[in-house]
Design an enzyme around this catalytic site. Structure first.
Site, short mmCIF file in Angstrom:
data_model
loop_
_atom_site.label_atom_id
_atom_site.label_comp_id
_atom_site.label_asym_id
_atom_site.label_seq_id
_atom_site.Cartn_x
_atom_site.Cartn_y
_atom_site.Cartn_z
N GLY A 190 0.15 10.81 -5.29
CA GLY A 190 -0.41 9.88 -6.28
C GLY A 190 -1.72 9.27 -5.82
NE ARG A 248 3.08 12.69 -8.10
CZ ARG A 248 3.11 11.74 -7.16
NH1 ARG A 248 3.45 12.04 -5.93
NH2 ARG A 248 2.78 10.51 -7.45
CG ASP A 256 8.03 14.01 0.86
OD1 ASP A 256 8.80 13.96 1.84
OD2 ASP A 256 8.39 13.89 -0.32
CE LYS A 295 -1.39 9.46 -1.16
NZ LYS A 295 -0.80 9.98 -2.35
CB THR A 296 1.99 5.98 -0.57
OG1 THR A 296 2.77 5.57 -1.69
CG2 THR A 296 2.67 5.48 0.69
CG ASP A 336 5.22 4.05 -3.77
OD1 ASP A 336 4.43 3.61 -4.64
OD2 ASP A 336 5.98 5.01 -3.97
P1 FBP Z 1 2.59 8.68 -3.78
O1 FBP Z 1 3.69 8.19 -2.89
O2 FBP Z 1 2.52 10.13 -3.90
O3 FBP Z 1 1.28 8.09 -3.35
O4 FBP Z 1 2.81 8.13 -5.26
C1 FBP Z 1 3.47 6.98 -5.52
C2 FBP Z 1 3.57 6.64 -7.00
O5 FBP Z 1 2.48 5.86 -7.40
C3 FBP Z 1 4.90 5.93 -7.26
O6 FBP Z 1 4.76 4.54 -7.08
C4 FBP Z 1 5.22 6.35 -8.67
O7 FBP Z 1 6.60 6.35 -8.93
C5 FBP Z 1 4.68 7.74 -8.73
O8 FBP Z 1 3.61 7.79 -7.82
C6 FBP Z 1 4.21 8.12 -10.11
O9 FBP Z 1 3.80 9.43 -10.09
P2 FBP Z 1 2.91 10.12 -11.20
O10 FBP Z 1 1.49 9.74 -10.91
O11 FBP Z 1 3.14 11.56 -10.95
O12 FBP Z 1 3.36 9.62 -12.53
#
Ligand code: FBP
Length: 552
Positions: free
Chosen positions: A81, A145, A176, A202-203, A205
């Site tokens: 993300g 992804r 991951d 990065k994230t 979260d």
């Molecule tokens: P990453 O861990 O890959 O950075 O993404 C986190 C996130 O933002 C989560 O908080 C959320 O549930 C998900 O991506 C949403 O994914 P998408 O952008 O595919 O809707």
């Protein structure tokens, strides 16, 4: 291209680097520390990573080094993300590469890991980089992804690197993606390839952190953005005094985002998934907890409030977790049959009939809307996409029902009028805060020093983040050090341990010791918008989570 005044101003912001990275790049040399061990399963991991296990931690010092200024071609991939600051990792990488040797090239693989597999790339130039400095998003190369995990994919990566003489790959991603970066680093070494792989954490979260990685980038900006919005809603709630606002916040599994936003805004209620699981709470328990607070506030004439709900909550409620697991497995095994069904009603009844007795009764108790959301498309791992489940609406319905019962029993006399919100995408591409702009630029810049020293299987690391940037420490952490073995799809796999909210950690303890006061009193705080220019105490603050974790 027309740009906003802020964007124009941000182009010339100079990200702050740790002191050591401000030295002449040809005079910064690595210092190898003690050899490392993985967090657990040491022997097994050593066998799985014979070439990259146990590497030493790395720091930097001023001094001469061999290979200074060697020409490098580096490929960069953004995996997963979006997170604010991605462009700064890339500009940090680019600037360090060009400073070390102006002939070095930075290849940006387009659209995430699929970019390298399909050999789709752009070569970065000054003009291009200058259009993206200190801006949000990751549109310079895009993200994706696709998982880079199979031997066949690694063989394609090797071919593509050979074709362009790429000697190093930087993977910007979460737990991951960085796990896969470690596997790719091991693959290259096992095949006798000298291509290095370095990761950047990065994230939004915030769940990629440990003793050596204090924060993943993007968390700071995303939580500041959400906290601004929550603060605005709190002020509205306090002014109108007529709505209960249920606000769901992104953060796929861990509740770090909700917790940080609660620390910044002091809402009446914030649910923490990890606590719900630890206390084995059901939706009914959560409903009763919320309804009791609504009733207490109503006694004081306060028929309004703000409730934060982490998006991953459903997967922490044990009965829902079991239901979701069953649905995931079921949809994986009957995918074709399920996809051939047109109407959502029929899909629901198809699934209902195949669930265990216990899960069926949980499924049946849910509103149709939520049932449909639980059956929506799975992610690349076959998991439900929690960002699509409107838990806040589910809770509004269950609390409403409970309050009706309480009214009938004479234990509640208030009014319950609600609004629901979901904040997620609003924060992932915001202009990076000064913290993220500085941190990300430092991570990218630092990654080049690791690559120059031929260090592979490392995560770029910048620590002491709760202090001013000039006191930050730069270095590298072997990715295998953060790994353990976990069950994934019925197999034991080496993975970076995900960091959930620790119930004995300082941020949660601070929240838990104040929440009763925040529930009944109205103690809202209003952080306001991220400030990019002005005094450091307004513009350069790190998160409350970092401050509490580091006790300053
Ligand atoms: P990453 O861990 O890959 O950075 O993404 C986190 C996130 O933002 C989560 O908080 C959320 O549930 C998900 O991506 C949403 O994914 P998408 O952008 O595919 O809707």
């Amino acid at each position: 291209m027309k740009v906003s005044a802020l964007q124009q101003a941000r182009y010339s912001y100079n990200p702050k680097l740790p002191l050591i990275l401000r030295e002449d790049i040809s005079k910064i040399r690595p210092v190898l520390g003690q050899k490392t061990q993985s967090v657990s399963d040491q022997e097994k991991l050593q066998k799985l990573f014979p070439n990259t296990y146990g590497l030493p931690k790395v720091s930097f010092e001023k001094g001469d080094k061999k290979d200074a200024g060697k020409k490098m071609n580096v490929g960069v991939i953004l995996s997963g993300g979006q997170a604010p600051g991605g462009h700064n990792v890339i500009s940090g990488l680019y600037d360090a590469l060009k400073k070390a040797n102006p002939e070095s090239q930075l290849y940006g693989f387009i659209g995430g890991p699929s970019g390298i597999l399909e050999d789709k790339y752009i070569i970065m130039t000054d003009e291009l980089i200058d259009e993206y400095r200190n801006t949000g998003g990751i549109d310079i190369i895009g993200s994706g992804r696709t998982k880079l995990e199979s031997q066949d994919q690694f063989a394609v990566c090797t071919e593509v690197c050979h074709k362009h003489n790429i000697n190093a790959i930087v993977i910007i991603g979460g737990d991951d993606s960085n796990t896969n970066a470690a596997v790719l680093a091991e693959y290259f070494r096992a095949k006798g390839e000298s291509i290095c792989v370095v990761g950047c954490p990065k994230t939004i979260d915030g769940d990629l952190k440990n003793e050596s990685i204090e924060a993943s980038f993007g968390f700071d900006t995303a939580t500041k953005t959400y906290s601004e919005l929550i603060g605005n809603i709190e002020r509205d709630a306090n002014s109108a005094r007529k709505y209960w606002h249920f606000i769901r916040l992104m953060g796929r599994s861990a509740s770090h985002i909700a917790l940080e936003c609660a620390l910044q805004t002091q809402p009446n209620i914030c649910l923490i998934g990890e606590e719900v699981e630890a206390k084995n709470q059901s939706i009914e328990d959560i409903t009763n907890y919320i309804a009791d607070i609504v009733a207490k506030r109503a006694e004081n004439g306060n028929n309004f409030g703000v409730i934060l709900v982490p998006e991953g909550l459903v997967e922490f409620v044990p009965s829902l977790k079991m239901l979701i697991r069953e649905i995931n497995d079921l949809l994986a095994s009957v995918e074709k049959e399920f996809n051939a069904i047109d109407s959502i009603k029929e899909k629901i009844s198809f699934v209902e009939q195949k669930l265990s007795k216990q899960s069926r009764s949980v499924f049946d108790s849910l509103p149709d809307e939520i049932k449909g959301q639980l059956l929506a498309d799975r992610d690349a791992h076959g998991n439900v996409q929690v960002s699509k489940i409107e838990t806040e609406k589910l809770l509004i319905q269950t609390v409403e029902k409970r309050l009706k019962e309480m009214k009938a029993a004479g234990t509640y006399k208030g009014k319950f009028s609600t609004q629901n919100h979901f904040f997620g995408y609003e924060g992932r591409c915001a202009f990076p805060s000064n913290f993220d702009a500085d941190y990300c630029y430092s991570l990218g810049y630092n990654a080049v020093l690791l690559l120059e020293a031929n260090l592979t299987g490392y995560l770029s690391s910048v620590t002491q983040l709760s202090k001013p940037a000039d006191q930050w420490q730069a270095g590298g952490i072997p990715i295998t050090m953060m790994m353990n073995l976990e069950q994934r799809h019925g197999e034991l796999k080496p993975v970076i341990r995900k960091a959930l909210v620790e119930l004995d950690g300082e941020p949660f303890k601070y929240f838990a010791s104040h929440r009763d006061e925040w529930a009944v009193g109205t103690c809202f705080t209003f952080p306001g918008a991220i400030q990019y220019y002005g005094p450091a105490e307004v513009c350069d603050q790190s998160t409350m989570t970092l401050k509490l974790e580091h006790k300053n």
